[in-house]
Design a protein around this motif. Structure first.
Motif, PDB file in Angstrom:
ATOM      1  N   GLY A  98       0.855  -1.197   0.000  1.00 43.94           N
ATOM      2  CA  GLY A  98       0.000   0.000   0.000  1.00 43.94           C
ATOM      3  C   GLY A  98       0.887   1.243   0.000  1.00 43.94           C
ATOM      4  N   MET A  99       0.292   2.390   0.291  1.00 51.92           N
ATOM      5  CA  MET A  99       1.044   3.649   0.239  1.00 51.92           C
ATOM      6  C   MET A  99       2.226   3.627   1.198  1.00 51.92           C
ATOM      7  N   VAL A 100       2.045   2.976   2.342  1.00 56.08           N
ATOM      8  CA  VAL A 100       3.121   2.973   3.344  1.00 56.08           C
ATOM      9  C   VAL A 100       4.228   1.983   2.962  1.00 56.08           C
ATOM     10  N   GLY A 101       3.836   0.762   2.573  1.00 53.99           N
ATOM     11  CA  GLY A 101       4.832  -0.257   2.219  1.00 53.99           C
ATOM     12  C   GLY A 101       5.726   0.208   1.077  1.00 53.99           C
ATOM     13  N   ILE A 102       5.120   0.777   0.041  1.00 52.09           N
ATOM     14  CA  ILE A 102       5.928   1.210  -1.115  1.00 52.09           C
ATOM     15  C   ILE A 102       6.794   2.413  -0.744  1.00 52.09           C
ATOM     16  N   SER A 103       6.221   3.364   0.007  1.00 56.87           N
ATOM     17  CA  SER A 103       7.018   4.543   0.401  1.00 56.87           C
ATOM     18  C   SER A 103       8.217   4.105   1.231  1.00 56.87           C
ATOM     19  N   LEU A 104       7.986   3.168   2.149  1.00 55.55           N
ATOM     20  CA  LEU A 104       9.092   2.681   2.979  1.00 55.55           C
ATOM     21  C   LEU A 104      10.169   2.045   2.100  1.00 55.55           C
ATOM     22  N   ALA A 105       9.738   1.214   1.145  1.00 54.44           N
ATOM     23  CA  ALA A 105      10.716   0.541   0.277  1.00 54.44           C
ATOM     24  C   ALA A 105      11.593   1.581  -0.425  1.00 54.44           C
ATOM     25  N   ILE A 131       5.895  -5.432   8.639  1.00 51.70           N
ATOM     26  CA  ILE A 131       4.483  -5.736   8.358  1.00 51.70           C
ATOM     27  C   ILE A 131       3.759  -4.421   8.093  1.00 51.70           C
ATOM     28  N   ALA A 132       3.266  -4.260   6.860  1.00 51.09           N
ATOM     29  CA  ALA A 132       2.537  -3.029   6.488  1.00 51.09           C
ATOM     30  C   ALA A 132       1.308  -3.433   5.678  1.00 51.09           C
ATOM     31  N   ASP A 133       0.548  -4.385   6.222  1.00 47.14           N
ATOM     32  CA  ASP A 133      -0.566  -4.931   5.435  1.00 47.14           C
ATOM     33  C   ASP A 133      -1.927  -4.368   5.854  1.00 47.14           C
ATOM     34  N   GLY A 134      -1.922  -3.220   6.500  1.00 45.94           N
ATOM     35  CA  GLY A 134      -3.180  -2.516   6.757  1.00 45.94           C
ATOM     36  C   GLY A 134      -3.777  -2.786   8.127  1.00 45.94           C
ATOM     37  N   ALA A 135      -4.882  -2.071   8.415  1.00 50.18           N
ATOM     38  CA  ALA A 135      -5.519  -2.138   9.738  1.00 50.18           C
ATOM     39  C   ALA A 135      -5.958  -3.564  10.065  1.00 50.18           C
ATOM     40  N   GLY A 136      -5.812  -3.948  11.327  1.00 49.64           N
ATOM     41  CA  GLY A 136      -6.213  -5.289  11.756  1.00 49.64           C
ATOM     42  C   GLY A 136      -5.371  -6.353  11.079  1.00 49.64           C
ATOM     43  N   SER A 137      -4.077  -6.073  10.934  1.00 49.22           N
ATOM     44  CA  SER A 137      -3.138  -6.920  10.180  1.00 49.22           C
ATOM     45  C   SER A 137      -3.251  -8.423  10.492  1.00 49.22           C
ATOM     46  N   ALA A 175      16.810   4.505  -0.849  1.00 46.90           N
ATOM     47  CA  ALA A 175      17.580   5.757  -0.906  1.00 46.90           C
ATOM     48  C   ALA A 175      18.711   5.762   0.133  1.00 46.90           C
ATOM     49  N   GLN A 176      18.605   4.887   1.156  1.00 40.46           N
ATOM     50  CA  GLN A 176      19.609   4.879   2.223  1.00 40.46           C
ATOM     51  C   GLN A 176      20.773   3.940   1.951  1.00 40.46           C
ATOM     52  N   GLN A 177      20.455   2.684   1.549  1.00 37.55           N
ATOM     53  CA  GLN A 177      21.500   1.647   1.463  1.00 37.55           C
ATOM     54  C   GLN A 177      21.129   0.649   0.368  1.00 37.55           C
ATOM     55  N   PRO A 178      22.128  -0.045  -0.195  1.00 39.29           N
ATOM     56  CA  PRO A 178      21.804  -1.054  -1.216  1.00 39.29           C
ATOM     57  C   PRO A 178      21.350  -2.382  -0.594  1.00 39.29           C
ATOM     58  N   TRP A 179      20.395  -2.307   0.358  1.00 35.44           N
ATOM     59  CA  TRP A 179      19.894  -3.535   0.965  1.00 35.44           C
ATOM     60  C   TRP A 179      19.185  -4.384  -0.077  1.00 35.44           C
ATOM     61  N   ASN A 180      19.164  -5.666   0.190  1.00 32.34           N
ATOM     62  CA  ASN A 180      18.449  -6.602  -0.663  1.00 32.34           C
ATOM     63  C   ASN A 180      16.991  -6.657  -0.145  1.00 32.34           C
ATOM     64  N   ILE A 181      16.077  -6.020  -0.868  1.00 34.77           N
ATOM     65  CA  ILE A 181      14.715  -5.818  -0.349  1.00 34.77           C
ATOM     66  C   ILE A 181      13.686  -6.553  -1.212  1.00 34.77           C
ATOM     67  N   LEU A 182      12.716  -7.155  -0.539  1.00 33.51           N
ATOM     68  CA  LEU A 182      11.589  -7.789  -1.248  1.00 33.51           C
ATOM     69  C   LEU A 182      10.292  -7.175  -0.715  1.00 33.51           C
ATOM     70  N   LEU A 183       9.369  -6.860  -1.626  1.00 34.83           N
ATOM     71  CA  LEU A 183       8.062  -6.353  -1.223  1.00 34.83           C
ATOM     72  C   LEU A 183       6.988  -7.319  -1.727  1.00 34.83           C
ATOM     73  N   ILE A 184       6.129  -7.728  -0.807  1.00 36.38           N
ATOM     74  CA  ILE A 184       5.075  -8.709  -1.139  1.00 36.38           C
ATOM     75  C   ILE A 184       3.717  -8.038  -1.056  1.00 36.38           C
ATOM     76  N   GLU A 185       2.904  -8.177  -2.071  1.00 35.20           N
ATOM     77  CA  GLU A 185       1.570  -7.573  -2.061  1.00 35.20           C
ATOM     78  C   GLU A 185       0.538  -8.651  -2.429  1.00 35.20           C
TER      79      GLU A 185
END
Ligand SMILES: Cc1cc2nc3c(=O)[nH]c(=O)nc-3n(C[C@H](O)[C@H](O)[C@H](O)COP(=O)(O)OP(=O)(O)OC[C@H]3O[C@@H](n4cnc5c(N)ncnc54)[C@H](O)[C@@H]3O)c2cc1C
Length: 418
Positions: A21-28, A180-186, A33-43
């Motif tokens: 969502g808006m938060v998960g993608i913004s965080l990614a 965990i950024a999967d919304g209210a009542g996760s 922008a900070q570090q070349p971490w190896n990141i995975l985003l699941i939706e």
């Protein structure tokens, strides 16, 4: 599908984010922008439909929710170079006009009061999502759409996750940090025994875009009525016609009647409640109803784990604070992790992040929770009090400044600041 470019399978990640969502993608994007971490985003949903807006094409309709971005959110997006893109379709808030239907109190807060160009910026979520997703696909962050997290197993070194992507075999991966950024009542947090406390407001927020007879002049209207608060936020014109985004909070039964009413009847009720400051309301977009509750997670950090966004705190929308707060959380987390070296999953690092954000979270939750309650009460003594409050705000510039600064996300760290 968009995600195809960067879905190459990997089995070890530095950071996995659940929820695009808006938060998960913004965080990614903030993390990248900070570090070349190896990141995975699941939706869980498809990240974009085949004809979705990821190309950056802008197609406005009357069916989108909008978000009032605060000054602090502008700074955060500016820091990762996204502001020029967002700016193409947003409307600056030059003034906030607060009034109480049927009572004399009223106050205006001007951008000039706070010595800023704007008190906030209204963007349609469709456009915000399009810009964020478009940027994401330009990075090496791995994306898995239509993907469900099946199991989570805490390990000494991180978390082991089993993922189920549509039509694929179950995949096992490991990560040093799970966000965990999967919304209210996760449901993901619940899998780990993290519960959420939810207090319903017994109110429903109806959103719709409304086209106007008169230009809004960059004014955001916050109007408190005996039925609940309503906001009309200035939107960028569409095809030369002024528009505002309506968020209308109503008791549940009233909201059901309004949702079932035809466009004409709805606009008549809106006109009756709002008045004619913007002339006649001309046309109504698609209405969507949101049941409202204050929902907070009982825990936000554990070793190798952070709960963020609506999964951590989901607020009443009247003050337009929920996403802005989550974006400040996301920026703070990205900074904390950048300073943590290879200790990104350490409990001390994550607790330090939470401590940093605790006052901001507490003040914002309190503000968002008390505003609808204060203005929702209809007894004449309370009405007198709230009107004196509004009048006092109009008469005492420092009070107005505090309100303006809070709305911009500037006065949230130290209570009483501003
Ligand atoms: C009417 C209204 C108006 C608002 N206006 C404002 C405003 O003006 N300003 C402001 O700051 N805030 C506003 N907010 C609040 C704002 O919308 C929220 O703070 C924001 O949407 C939270 O985003 P999120 O990414 O945390 O959650 P969500 O938007 O709920 O996203 C969660 C994502 O996770 C995915 N997901 C769910 N379960 C799983 C799973 N198991 N696995 C993988 N993915 C999963 C979902 O599909 C979804 O994409 C408003 C809210 C409402 C209701």
């Amino acid at each position: 599908m968009v995600a195809a470019a960067n879905t190459g399978a990997n089995s070890h990640y530095d950071i996995v984010i659940v929820g695009g969502g808006m938060v998960g993608i913004s965080l990614a994007l903030l993390l990248r922008a900070q570090q070349p971490w190896n990141i995975l985003l699941i939706e869980a949903q498809e990240l974009a439909s085949s004809d979705g807006p990821v190309s950056g094409a802008y197609s406005s309709s009357f069916d989108a929710r909008s978000t009032a971005l605060s000054w602090s959110s502008k700074n955060i997006y500016q820091s990762i170079g996204l502001w020029p893109q967002l700016k193409k379709h947003l409307s600056a808030i030059a003034q906030i006009h607060v009034s109480d239907r049927g009572h004399v109190g009223m106050t205006r807060i001007d951008a000039g009061d706070a010595n800023v160009d704007a008190l906030g910026y209204v963007v349609e979520n469709q456009w915000l999502g399009s810009v964020l997703l478009n940027q994401l696909t330009k990075t090496d962050i791995q994306l898995l759409g239509s993907c469900k997290l099946e199991t989570i197993e805490p390990l000494a070194s991180g978390m082991r996750l089993q993922l189920q992507q549509a039509d694929k075999d179950l995949q096992t991966i490991e990560t040093k940090l799970l966000v965990i950024a999967d919304g209210a009542g996760s449901t993901t947090a619940q899998q780990l025994g993290i519960q959420s406390q939810s207090t319903p407001y017994d109110q429903t927020g109806i959103i719709a875009n409304v086209s106007l007879e008169k230009p809004h002049g960059g004014v955001a209207y916050e109007r408190f009525t005996d039925q609940g608060p309503m906001a009309l936020l200035p939107l960028a014109d569409f095809k030369g016609r002024p528009r505002s985004a309506l968020v209308w909070t109503q008791p549940r039964a009233m909201a059901e009647t309004l949702m079932a009413a035809d466009e004409q009847a709805f606009l008549e009720q809106l006109q009756l409640r709002f008045g004619y400051r913007l002339g006649h309301f001309k046309q109504l977009g698609k209405r969507v109803a949101y049941p409202l509750a204050l929902t907070t997670a009982t825990e936000q950090v554990r070793r190798h784990l952070v709960v963020m966004g609506n999964a951590a705190h989901s607020l009443h929308p009247v003050a337009g604070q929920g996403f802005n707060l989550s974006l400040r959380d996301a920026a703070a987390l990205a900074n904390s992790l950048a300073e943590a070296g290879d200790r990104i999953g350490d409990l001390a690092v994550l607790q330090n992040y939470q401590q940093q954000q605790a006052i901001d979270q507490r003040n914002t939750v309190l503000f968002s929770d008390s505003l609808p309650k204060l203005f929702g009460l209809s007894s004449s003594i309370v009405a007198l009090g709230r009107n004196s409050g509004l009048l006092a705000m109009d008469l005492i510039p420092s009070l107005r400044n505090s309100f303006a600064q809070f709305g911009m996300g500037m006065a949230t760290r130290e209570p009483g600041n501003g």
